[in-house]
Design a protein around this motif. Structure first.
Motif, mmCIF file in Angstrom:
data_model
loop_
_atom_site.group_PDB
_atom_site.id
_atom_site.type_symbol
_atom_site.label_atom_id
_atom_site.label_comp_id
_atom_site.label_asym_id
_atom_site.label_seq_id
_atom_site.Cartn_x
_atom_site.Cartn_y
_atom_site.Cartn_z
ATOM 1 N N ILE A 31 1.085 -1.212 0.018
ATOM 2 C CA ILE A 31 -0.085 -0.054 0.066
ATOM 3 C C ILE A 31 0.842 1.300 -0.125
ATOM 4 O O ILE A 31 0.628 2.134 -0.511
ATOM 5 C CB ILE A 31 -0.916 -0.122 1.116
ATOM 6 C CG1 ILE A 31 -2.047 -1.239 0.946
ATOM 7 C CG2 ILE A 31 -1.683 1.133 1.454
ATOM 8 C CD1 ILE A 31 -2.759 -1.213 2.202
ATOM 9 N N SER A 32 2.012 1.205 0.789
ATOM 10 C CA SER A 32 2.892 2.475 0.904
ATOM 11 C C SER A 32 3.501 2.756 -0.689
ATOM 12 O O SER A 32 3.605 3.736 -1.091
ATOM 13 C CB SER A 32 4.073 2.216 1.868
ATOM 14 O OG SER A 32 3.501 1.950 3.022
ATOM 15 N N ILE A 33 3.865 1.573 -1.293
ATOM 16 C CA ILE A 33 4.353 1.817 -2.737
ATOM 17 C C ILE A 33 3.397 2.375 -3.438
ATOM 18 O O ILE A 33 3.733 3.342 -4.461
ATOM 19 C CB ILE A 33 5.095 0.480 -3.303
ATOM 20 C CG1 ILE A 33 6.088 0.095 -2.405
ATOM 21 C CG2 ILE A 33 5.241 0.670 -4.615
ATOM 22 C CD1 ILE A 33 6.723 -1.612 -2.799
ATOM 23 N N LEU A 34 2.052 2.124 -3.518
ATOM 24 C CA LEU A 34 1.166 2.337 -4.604
ATOM 25 C C LEU A 34 0.574 3.905 -4.124
ATOM 26 O O LEU A 34 0.386 4.585 -4.898
ATOM 27 C CB LEU A 34 -0.118 1.389 -4.336
ATOM 28 C CG LEU A 34 0.245 0.139 -4.986
ATOM 29 C CD1 LEU A 34 -1.329 -0.600 -4.917
ATOM 30 C CD2 LEU A 34 0.394 0.325 -6.399
ATOM 31 N N LEU A 35 0.566 4.145 -2.747
ATOM 32 C CA LEU A 35 0.461 5.573 -2.411
ATOM 33 C C LEU A 35 1.245 6.565 -2.568
ATOM 34 O O LEU A 35 1.041 7.850 -3.058
ATOM 35 C CB LEU A 35 0.344 5.570 -0.788
ATOM 36 C CG LEU A 35 -0.598 4.848 -0.053
ATOM 37 C CD1 LEU A 35 -0.710 5.061 1.502
ATOM 38 C CD2 LEU A 35 -1.902 5.465 -0.631
#
Length: 131
Positions: A31-35
């Motif tokens: 999720i952090s990468i996509l954010l």
């Protein structure tokens, strides 16, 4: 109260906790990468929605796993062996994992062979063009 003093219960609890923490960390990283691709004003909402969906889906999967484990009523008898719904689901999952692992290995070998073939062709072309 007897359950609290049973060592096997505590071992199972810690094993399940560990098995849930590892995918949870993976979800947070993903999720952090996509954010990072979103505008800053949308990140907070996306983080909350992503983590909420991950939690709900994990709980649904755990409940479905508990339900599957209750499917012990024999459905068919094959060669003297009773086969239940749980057995069929576990067999199907095992076959799926074997197929996926074999497919990934095959694709990796194919890519390596393709790279080696292209490297050999490039060497031949370079070698013939120099002379």
């Amino acid at each position: 109260m007897e359950l609290l003093t049973e060592p096997n219960i505590w071992i199972a609890f810690f094993m399940l906790a560990a098995l849930e923490i590892v995918p949870g960390i993976d979800n947070i990283i993903f999720i952090s990468i996509l954010l990072g691709r979103l505008p800053p004003e949308q990140r907070d909402l996306a983080r909350r929605l992503g983590l909420g969906f991950a939690m709900v889906s994990r709980m649904a999967l755990l409940f479905s796993l508990a339900w599957v484990m209750t499917l012990t009523t024999p459905l068919i008898t094959l060669l003297g062996q009773e086969i239940s719904g749980r057995d069929l689901i576990l067999l199907g999952g095992g076959v799926c994992l074997l197929y996926k692992a074999s497919h990934e290995i095959f694709m990796e070998v194919k890519v390596q062979e393709s790279k080696e073939t292209r490297a050999g062709v490039a060497d031949v072309k370079v070698g013939t063009s120099v002379f």
